[in-house]
Design a protein around this motif. Structure first.
Motif, PDB file in Angstrom:
ATOM      1  N   UNK A 256      -1.179   1.697   6.024  1.00  0.00           N
ATOM      2  CA  UNK A 256      -1.028   2.940   6.758  1.00  0.00           C
ATOM      3  C   UNK A 256      -1.069   2.708   8.254  1.00  0.00           C
ATOM      4  N   UNK A 257      -0.439   3.597   9.013  1.00  0.00           N
ATOM      5  CA  UNK A 257      -0.313   3.394  10.445  1.00  0.00           C
ATOM      6  C   UNK A 257      -1.667   3.349  11.147  1.00  0.00           C
ATOM      7  N   UNK A 258      -2.645   4.161  10.686  1.00  0.00           N
ATOM      8  CA  UNK A 258      -3.972   4.128  11.308  1.00  0.00           C
ATOM      9  C   UNK A 258      -4.629   2.770  11.119  1.00  0.00           C
ATOM     10  N   UNK A 259      -4.463   2.187   9.927  1.00  0.00           N
ATOM     11  CA  UNK A 259      -5.033   0.857   9.662  1.00  0.00           C
ATOM     12  C   UNK A 259      -4.356  -0.202  10.514  1.00  0.00           C
ATOM     13  N   UNK A 260      -3.047  -0.112  10.656  1.00  0.00           N
ATOM     14  CA  UNK A 260      -2.337  -1.099  11.476  1.00  0.00           C
ATOM     15  C   UNK A 260      -2.767  -0.985  12.935  1.00  0.00           C
ATOM     16  N   UNK A 261      -2.899   0.235  13.419  1.00  0.00           N
ATOM     17  CA  UNK A 261      -3.300   0.436  14.809  1.00  0.00           C
ATOM     18  C   UNK A 261      -4.713  -0.086  15.045  1.00  0.00           C
ATOM     19  N   UNK A 262      -5.634   0.212  14.109  1.00  0.00           N
ATOM     20  CA  UNK A 262      -7.000  -0.290  14.224  1.00  0.00           C
ATOM     21  C   UNK A 262      -7.018  -1.808  14.208  1.00  0.00           C
ATOM     22  N   UNK A 263      -6.192  -2.399  13.362  1.00  0.00           N
ATOM     23  CA  UNK A 263      -6.131  -3.850  13.265  1.00  0.00           C
ATOM     24  C   UNK A 263      -5.642  -4.450  14.583  1.00  0.00           C
ATOM     25  N   UNK A 293       3.243  -8.511   1.238  1.00  0.00           N
ATOM     26  CA  UNK A 293       2.174  -8.382   2.227  1.00  0.00           C
ATOM     27  C   UNK A 293       2.461  -9.227   3.465  1.00  0.00           C
ATOM     28  N   UNK A 294       3.022 -10.404   3.283  1.00  0.00           N
ATOM     29  CA  UNK A 294       3.392 -11.251   4.418  1.00  0.00           C
ATOM     30  C   UNK A 294       4.436 -10.559   5.290  1.00  0.00           C
ATOM     31  N   UNK A 295       5.442  -9.993   4.651  1.00  0.00           N
ATOM     32  CA  UNK A 295       6.496  -9.301   5.401  1.00  0.00           C
ATOM     33  C   UNK A 295       5.931  -8.098   6.142  1.00  0.00           C
ATOM     34  N   UNK A 296       5.065  -7.352   5.474  1.00  0.00           N
ATOM     35  CA  UNK A 296       4.458  -6.175   6.086  1.00  0.00           C
ATOM     36  C   UNK A 296       3.628  -6.563   7.298  1.00  0.00           C
ATOM     37  N   UNK A 297       2.815  -7.601   7.160  1.00  0.00           N
ATOM     38  CA  UNK A 297       1.975  -8.034   8.273  1.00  0.00           C
ATOM     39  C   UNK A 297       2.829  -8.513   9.440  1.00  0.00           C
ATOM     40  N   UNK A 298       3.884  -9.257   9.114  1.00  0.00           N
ATOM     41  CA  UNK A 298       4.757  -9.723  10.176  1.00  0.00           C
ATOM     42  C   UNK A 298       5.376  -8.595  10.970  1.00  0.00           C
ATOM     43  N   UNK A 299       5.770  -7.529  10.276  1.00  0.00           N
ATOM     44  CA  UNK A 299       6.442  -6.412  10.945  1.00  0.00           C
ATOM     45  C   UNK A 299       5.453  -5.489  11.645  1.00  0.00           C
ATOM     46  N   UNK A 300       4.399  -5.098  10.927  1.00  0.00           N
ATOM     47  CA  UNK A 300       3.504  -4.063  11.428  1.00  0.00           C
ATOM     48  C   UNK A 300       2.412  -4.584  12.352  1.00  0.00           C
ATOM     49  N   UNK A 301       2.135  -5.871  12.294  1.00  0.00           N
ATOM     50  CA  UNK A 301       1.062  -6.409  13.131  1.00  0.00           C
ATOM     51  C   UNK A 301       1.583  -7.464  14.098  1.00  0.00           C
TER      52      UNK A 301
END
Length: 312
Positions: A256-263, A293-301
């Motif tokens: 979720x966007x809140x989790x990505x922003x907090x991270x 999960x790898x793709x998500x982390x690469x894009x969102x973080x």
């Protein structure tokens, strides 16, 4: 900030396919494509059944697994996280390290620790009470072995008289060595003879389990990094040349966007405290889940964080 992905074999419920040849090939390539900077494996060659039942985990041999990953990737750095140096004859370890570094084209980083499982030391016939001495001895051998035409030295686990180790590594004078552990001794070792320090932001309970000091917050980390830099200056070294890799409770990404922003905010706090690398853990219920999960982390973080920090 650069990013290391810790292979999910260390997580509960990791699918066996992820540590089979096709699954590992897929995982390593996906990590590289997602923008990760390194892939890591830890070491537990002979743990007890009791430790496994109380939350321990399976492992591959880290150097062997990294050699496999070297063959299926081009850019990704290869990291032992952690390699327990007291378990190994330092000369034998040096040969294996040089081999992986050479076959990978100079992509190996040795993140090393002194170990904490007394039962594993006993199983390997290594003196647990002398692990600090064995650790320092191994660091000295890794530093000195390729420095000249031959090596002469004697210690608890080796006697060398004009010993050679050839071919040597691609990275000279040796592949980077980072010291794992939260305590002052780990920082002293890193400042004296290593190229990095790798602490864990942990709780008091976890610190007691792994026989290390407690570092709870980015503020605690900042104090410890200042001390590391002071030790490096005392040793006549450039403090800025020592990498700082951190693992924390945020290493497991929420959704979720809140989790990505907090991270990303957490990453910023770590960077301000002096961290230069961050360890990420992804779920391993299946190859598809891990790759997603790898793709998500690469894009969102990774992409978003670097864009934010660059101001673009």
């Amino acid at each position: 900030m650069r990013f290391t992905v810790d292979h999910p074999i260390g997580r509960p419920g990791c699918a066996p396919e992820l540590y089979g040849p096709e699954g590992l090939r897929t995982f390593a390539r996906a990590a590289e494509d997602a923008g990760f900077d390194a892939i890591a494996f830890t070491e537990h060659p002979a743990p007890s059944a009791k430790w496994l039942a109380r939350g321990g985990h399976a492992t591959l041999d880290p150097l062997d697994a990294l050699a496999f990953c070297a063959a299926v990737t081009e850019r990704l750095r290869l990291m032992t996280y952690l390699m327990v140096l007291p378990y190994h004859s330092p000369l034998a370890a040096a040969k294996r390290i040089a081999t992986v570094d050479r076959l990978s084209g100079g992509r190996l980083t040795i993140c090393a620790g002194g170990g904490y499982l007394r039962s594993e030391f006993n199983a390997l016939h290594v003196d647990f009470e002398r692990r600090g001495e064995l650790f320092d001895e191994a660091l000295d051998v890794l530093r000195d072995l390729w420095a000249g035409e031959s090596y002469t030295g004697e210690g608890l686990r080796h006697t060398a008289r004009g010993t050679v180790s050839t071919p040597g590594p691609v990275q000279l004078p040796h592949p980077p060595v980072w010291i794992g552990g939260n305590g002052r001794n780990a920082r002293r070792r890193a400042a004296r003879a290593a190229q990095g320090w790798s602490p864990l932001l942990n709780s008091a309970d976890l610190a007691a389990t792994t026989r290390t000091a407690t570092l709870s917050t980015p503020a605690d980390l900042a104090v410890a990094v200042d001390e590391l830099r002071h030790f490096a200056t005392q040793a006549g070294r450039d403090p800025a040349a020592i990498e700082v890799q951190v693992k924390s409770r945020h290493s497991d990404l929420g959704t979720g966007e809140a989790a990505y922003r907090s991270h990303r905010e957490h990453l910023g706090e770590l960077a301000d405290a002096g961290a230069t690398w961050f360890v990420v853990r992804v779920p391993g219920g299946s190859v598809d889940e891990a790759v997603g999960a790898l793709k998500l982390y690469g894009r969102e973080v990774i992409e978003a964080y670097r864009s934010e920090r660059s101001g673009s």
